[in-house]
Design a protein around this motif. Structure first.
Motif, PDB file in Angstrom:
ATOM      1  N   ASP A  49      37.516  47.632  98.253  1.00  0.00           N
ATOM      2  CA  ASP A  49      37.721  48.420  97.102  1.00  0.00           C
ATOM      3  C   ASP A  49      36.621  49.458  96.867  1.00  0.00           C
ATOM      4  OD1 ASP A  49      40.142  47.204  96.484  1.00  0.00           O
ATOM      5  OD2 ASP A  49      39.159  45.751  95.477  1.00  0.00           O
ATOM      6  N   VAL A  50      35.451  48.893  96.789  1.00  0.00           N
ATOM      7  CA  VAL A  50      34.403  50.175  96.936  1.00  0.00           C
ATOM      8  C   VAL A  50      34.424  51.019  97.896  1.00  0.00           C
ATOM      9  CG1 VAL A  50      31.935  50.375  96.904  1.00  0.00           C
ATOM     10  CG2 VAL A  50      33.002  48.329  95.526  1.00  0.00           C
ATOM     11  N   SER A  51      34.574  50.541  99.209  1.00  0.00           N
ATOM     12  CA  SER A  51      34.621  51.425 100.385  1.00  0.00           C
ATOM     13  C   SER A  51      35.610  52.538  99.937  1.00  0.00           C
ATOM     14  CB  SER A  51      34.834  50.595 101.563  1.00  0.00           C
ATOM     15  OG  SER A  51      34.917  51.448 102.530  1.00  0.00           O
ATOM     16  N   ALA A  52      37.041  52.024  99.751  1.00  0.00           N
ATOM     17  CA  ALA A  52      38.343  52.966  99.619  1.00  0.00           C
ATOM     18  C   ALA A  52      37.838  53.999  98.330  1.00  0.00           C
ATOM     19  CB  ALA A  52      39.417  52.112  99.127  1.00  0.00           C
ATOM     20  N   LEU A  53      37.503  53.573  97.268  1.00  0.00           N
ATOM     21  CA  LEU A  53      37.090  54.155  96.235  1.00  0.00           C
ATOM     22  C   LEU A  53      36.168  55.187  96.474  1.00  0.00           C
ATOM     23  CD1 LEU A  53      37.435  51.700  93.416  1.00  0.00           C
ATOM     24  CD2 LEU A  53      39.306  53.301  94.081  1.00  0.00           C
ATOM     25  N   ALA A 319      32.637  51.429  87.858  1.00  0.00           N
ATOM     26  CA  ALA A 319      31.374  51.521  88.149  1.00  0.00           C
ATOM     27  C   ALA A 319      31.542  50.447  89.496  1.00  0.00           C
ATOM     28  CB  ALA A 319      30.712  50.245  87.353  1.00  0.00           C
ATOM     29  N   MET A 320      31.055  51.108  90.723  1.00  0.00           N
ATOM     30  CA  MET A 320      31.329  50.229  92.127  1.00  0.00           C
ATOM     31  C   MET A 320      30.029  49.658  92.194  1.00  0.00           C
ATOM     32  SD  MET A 320      33.331  53.213  93.871  1.00  0.00           S
ATOM     33  CE  MET A 320      32.630  54.844  93.188  1.00  0.00           C
ATOM     34  N   ALA A 352      29.480  56.634 100.628  1.00  0.00           N
ATOM     35  CA  ALA A 352      30.490  56.917 101.802  1.00  0.00           C
ATOM     36  C   ALA A 352      31.333  58.099 101.235  1.00  0.00           C
ATOM     37  CB  ALA A 352      31.438  55.564 102.097  1.00  0.00           C
ATOM     38  N   GLY A 353      32.158  58.795 102.021  1.00  0.00           N
ATOM     39  CA  GLY A 353      33.077  59.768 101.691  1.00  0.00           C
ATOM     40  C   GLY A 353      32.091  61.059 101.436  1.00  0.00           C
ATOM     41  N   ILE A 354      32.520  62.024 100.666  1.00  0.00           N
ATOM     42  CA  ILE A 354      31.940  63.343 100.770  1.00  0.00           C
ATOM     43  C   ILE A 354      30.432  63.225 100.185  1.00  0.00           C
ATOM     44  CG2 ILE A 354      34.002  64.608 100.318  1.00  0.00           C
ATOM     45  CD1 ILE A 354      33.418  65.369  97.722  1.00  0.00           C
ATOM     46  N   HIS A 355      30.258  61.937  99.333  1.00  0.00           N
ATOM     47  CA  HIS A 355      28.810  61.935  98.847  1.00  0.00           C
ATOM     48  C   HIS A 355      28.101  61.203  99.566  1.00  0.00           C
ATOM     49  CE1 HIS A 355      29.594  64.333  95.164  1.00  0.00           C
ATOM     50  NE2 HIS A 355      30.693  63.907  95.188  1.00  0.00           N
TER      51      HIS A 355
END
Length: 406
Positions: A49-53, A319-320, A352-355
């Motif tokens: 979930d954290v990785s996806a979010l 809050a991840m 992860a992602g754009i940040h």
């Protein structure tokens, strides 16, 4: 869904802060998402979930590119906190596209693999110099003598901050980062505001000096890019420099001392590392996973989402829990075991992602350099006193790490 009083999560409890990982295991068992009333946040504890979010564009680090505070159902920050928010809200970590894209594109030129790799000899030379001083003294505080000065010097050198001006950088950073804790006190806010003003004033003067006398540094490069048409306001430039200085050393400092404290508590793993220095790359990744320097990362819900049947409305905050995700048995075999040979290690300590952390390659070089230098030059390094953990939850570290050599 568990009631708040039943949640295995208490970021203000010293026992929880000392070792949150058993509580995380219970939190994961309680479900995929839990509402935590004391901070008005939805806690997400599972790796998937954290990785996806982190990659979900329905979430954002800010909402001000789409909504006013009132439209988003949030109260504006108090006016006395304005200097902190002006500084923080113009940094790319707290911006969304297109502003985030524009600033990151400029800064990323200083963090290309080739550019970062050129820093490797300088980082190693500095690490050797710091460790030599520690050995000559027969020991000391690993945080103060090695972990802290190494990344501070590297990022300050990249930005072109003179050596004589570097003493306040770490205190300024620590005070600003105090605002990233959950429900910071008014005292913490006042410190962050004061540091934001002083840091900004210093950088404003330094930028003015670099405009007159450019050098071979990142600040001069950002000025030149702006003059050539890539738009970067002075406030964005100041915020970018502060972000790079803070993020460029905060995680590395804490990863170093958290990592060595973990090694001292696992003498078998430390012995294996001392016997085989080729383990350093996987050891760095495992120590980043095992005791995560950034435990929690927040995102705003810009458009309604659903997690495991629970609708989370626009205007909510998620809050991840990075530390929990990095100990999720669904992803990591025997996650509570420190294993410096672990190969399958998709930890999310760099987000992860754009940040995703732009400085991750540099942080890895710094962590590997200090570890290798300590292994080679201080092979008998040992703990001199039980360390005291900082009371902070979000940014996880130690007050110091007393060691002896020889």
């Amino acid at each position: 869904m568990a009631a708040p009083s039943d949640l295995a999560f208490d970021p203000w409890d010293p026992a929880f802060v000392a070792d949150p990982y058993p509580a995380y295991a219970r939190l994961r068992e309680q479900g995929r998402v839990q509402y935590f009333e004391p901070t008005d946040q939805w806690l997400v504890a599972h790796h998937a979930d954290v990785s996806a979010l982190l990659r979900d564009r329905r979430l954002g680090r800010t909402y001000l590119h789409r909504f006013s505070h009132e439209e988003f159902g949030r109260t504006p920050p108090p006016p006395e906190h304005e200097p902190f928010h002006t500084l923080n809200d113009h940094g790319m970590l707290d911006l969304e596209p297109p502003d985030h894209t524009r600033i990151r594109r400029l800064v990323s030129k200083a963090f290309t693999p080739r550019t970062v790799d050129r820093l490797r000899p300088y980082v190693r030379e500095l690490a050797d110099e710091l460790v030599a001083g520690l050995v000559a003294a027969g020991g000391g505080d690993l945080l103060r003598d090695v972990a802290e000065p190494l990344p501070v010097a590297v990022i300050a050198e990249m930005l072109g901050i003179p050596e004589s001006d570097r003493a306040p950088l770490r205190p300024w950073s620590a005070d600003i980062c105090g605002m990233y804790e959950l429900n910071p006190s008014e005292e913490a806010a006042a410190k962050a505001v004061r540091a934001s003003v002083e840091f900004s004033d210093y950088l404003r003067d330094l930028i003015a000096e670099r405009r007159k006398n450019p050098g071979d540094d990142l600040i001069s490069g950002l000025i030149a890019a702006h003059d050539e048409g890539d738009r970067l306001t002075e406030q964005e430039m100041i915020a970018t420099c502060v972000l790079l200085l803070n993020a460029g050393h905060e995680a590395t400092v804490n990863s170093t001392v958290n990592g060595w404290w973990a090694l001292f508590r696992h003498p078998g793993q430390l012995a294996a590392l001392r016997a085989d220095h080729s383990l350093v790359p996987t050891a760095v990744e495992e120590l980043l996973r095992y005791d995560t320097p950034l435990q929690l990362f927040e995102r705003w819900v810009l458009d309604e989402i659903e997690i495991d049947g629970q609708v989370i409305p626009r205007g909510a905050e998620i809050a991840m829990l990075f530390g929990s995700a990095n100990h999720d048995p669904a992803v990591f075999a025997d996650p509570s075991r420190l294993d410096l040979t672990r190969r399958d290690n998709p930890h999310i300590s760099f987000s992860a992602g754009i940040h995703y952390c732009i400085g991750a390659p540099l942080a890895r070089i710094e962590l590997a350099a200090s570890m290798t230098s300590l292994l080679e030059r201080a092979p008998t390094l040992r703990l001199a006193a039980e360390p005291v953990r900082k009371p902070n939850f979000v940014i996880r570290g130690l007050e110091g790490l007393a060691v002896e050599v020889g």
